[in-house]
Design a protein around this motif. Structure first.
Motif, PDB file in Angstrom:
ATOM      1  N   ASP A   1       1.281  -1.852  -0.194  1.00 24.12           N
ATOM      2  CA  ASP A   1      -0.327   0.002  -0.434  1.00 24.12           C
ATOM      3  C   ASP A   1       0.792   1.441   0.289  1.00 24.12           C
ATOM      4  O   ASP A   1       2.001   1.274   1.232  1.00 24.12           O
ATOM      5  N   PHE A   2       0.157   2.003  -0.934  1.00 29.90           N
ATOM      6  CA  PHE A   2       1.510   3.060  -0.906  1.00 29.90           C
ATOM      7  C   PHE A   2       1.450   4.328  -0.084  1.00 29.90           C
ATOM      8  O   PHE A   2       2.451   4.602   0.439  1.00 29.90           O
ATOM      9  N   GLY A   3       0.332   4.625   0.451  1.00 33.39           N
ATOM     10  CA  GLY A   3       0.231   5.190   2.007  1.00 33.39           C
ATOM     11  C   GLY A   3       0.888   4.751   2.777  1.00 33.39           C
ATOM     12  O   GLY A   3       1.716   6.027   3.754  1.00 33.39           O
ATOM     13  N   ARG A   4       0.690   3.402   3.623  1.00 34.14           N
ATOM     14  CA  ARG A   4       1.203   3.255   4.070  1.00 34.14           C
ATOM     15  C   ARG A   4       2.959   3.186   4.239  1.00 34.14           C
ATOM     16  O   ARG A   4       3.748   3.336   4.991  1.00 34.14           O
ATOM     17  N   ALA A   5       3.278   2.674   3.231  1.00 32.65           N
ATOM     18  CA  ALA A   5       4.675   3.046   2.415  1.00 32.65           C
ATOM     19  C   ALA A   5       5.618   4.371   2.468  1.00 32.65           C
ATOM     20  O   ALA A   5       6.935   4.398   3.439  1.00 32.65           O
ATOM     21  N   PHE A   6       4.516   5.158   2.135  1.00 30.86           N
ATOM     22  CA  PHE A   6       5.162   6.596   2.797  1.00 30.86           C
ATOM     23  C   PHE A   6       5.390   7.173   3.782  1.00 30.86           C
ATOM     24  O   PHE A   6       5.405   7.478   4.757  1.00 30.86           O
ATOM     25  N   ALA A   7       4.025   6.536   5.070  1.00 36.06           N
ATOM     26  CA  ALA A   7       4.575   6.679   5.996  1.00 36.06           C
ATOM     27  C   ALA A   7       4.722   6.117   7.137  1.00 36.06           C
ATOM     28  O   ALA A   7       5.344   6.601   7.948  1.00 36.06           O
ATOM     29  N   SER A   8       5.350   4.865   6.756  1.00 36.34           N
ATOM     30  CA  SER A   8       6.848   4.207   7.028  1.00 36.34           C
ATOM     31  C   SER A   8       8.580   4.684   6.927  1.00 36.34           C
ATOM     32  O   SER A   8       9.003   4.049   7.408  1.00 36.34           O
ATOM     33  N   GLY A   9       7.811   5.685   5.809  1.00 36.60           N
ATOM     34  CA  GLY A   9       9.129   5.682   5.559  1.00 36.60           C
ATOM     35  C   GLY A   9       9.854   4.986   3.971  1.00 36.60           C
ATOM     36  O   GLY A   9      11.546   4.714   3.586  1.00 36.60           O
ATOM     37  N   ARG A  10       9.043   3.747   3.667  1.00 38.85           N
ATOM     38  CA  ARG A  10       9.786   2.597   3.093  1.00 38.85           C
ATOM     39  C   ARG A  10       9.800   3.503   2.007  1.00 38.85           C
ATOM     40  O   ARG A  10      10.525   2.645   0.535  1.00 38.85           O
ATOM     41  N   VAL A  11       8.914   4.468   1.349  1.00 34.97           N
ATOM     42  CA  VAL A  11       8.885   5.145   0.356  1.00 34.97           C
ATOM     43  C   VAL A  11       8.817   6.628   0.265  1.00 34.97           C
ATOM     44  O   VAL A  11       8.335   7.290   1.055  1.00 34.97           O
TER      45      VAL A  11
END
Length: 112
Positions: free
Chosen positions: A86-96
């Motif tokens: 999930d883009f939102g989760r990846a962005f929020a966690s710093g993975r993206v």
């Protein structure tokens, strides 16, 4: 860790997905920006252009003047494009990470 070729194929697949949605977002999202992608765990950079809801002119190499910069690991890029991350989760966690101005971020979100 994915290969450079797999990352290139993932970006091509992303471009194809955006092209499928281009007609539906063209009037809603006015975004014409250069984009650079840094693959953090490989010696790889790609660049292209977001225009009229499409990702076009994808090429190898960095564009230091790109208005939007995507910073992501190779496996995360593959998973994002495949829909497994999930883009939102990846962005929020710093993975993206995405470096862009706030207005471009909001428009980019509408494309994805």
């Amino acid at each position: 860790m994915a290969t450079i070729e797999e990352c290139r194929a993932a970006l091509d697949a992303l471009a194809a997905k955006l092209a499928e949605n281009a007609d539906s977002v063209r009037g809603k999202v006015d975004l014409d920006r250069t984009l650079a992608a840094e693959i953090t765990d490989l010696p790889a950079h790609f660049h292209g252009r977001l225009a009229q809801g499409r990702l076009i002119d994808i090429a190898d190499g960095d564009d230091p003047d790109a208005k939007i910069r995507l910073i992501v690991g190779s496996d995360d890029l593959i998973a994002l494009v495949a829909g497994d991350l999930d883009f939102g989760r990846a962005f929020a966690s710093g993975r993206v990470k995405i470096k862009a101005n706030l207005f471009d971020l909001l428009k980019l979100k509408a494309l994805l």
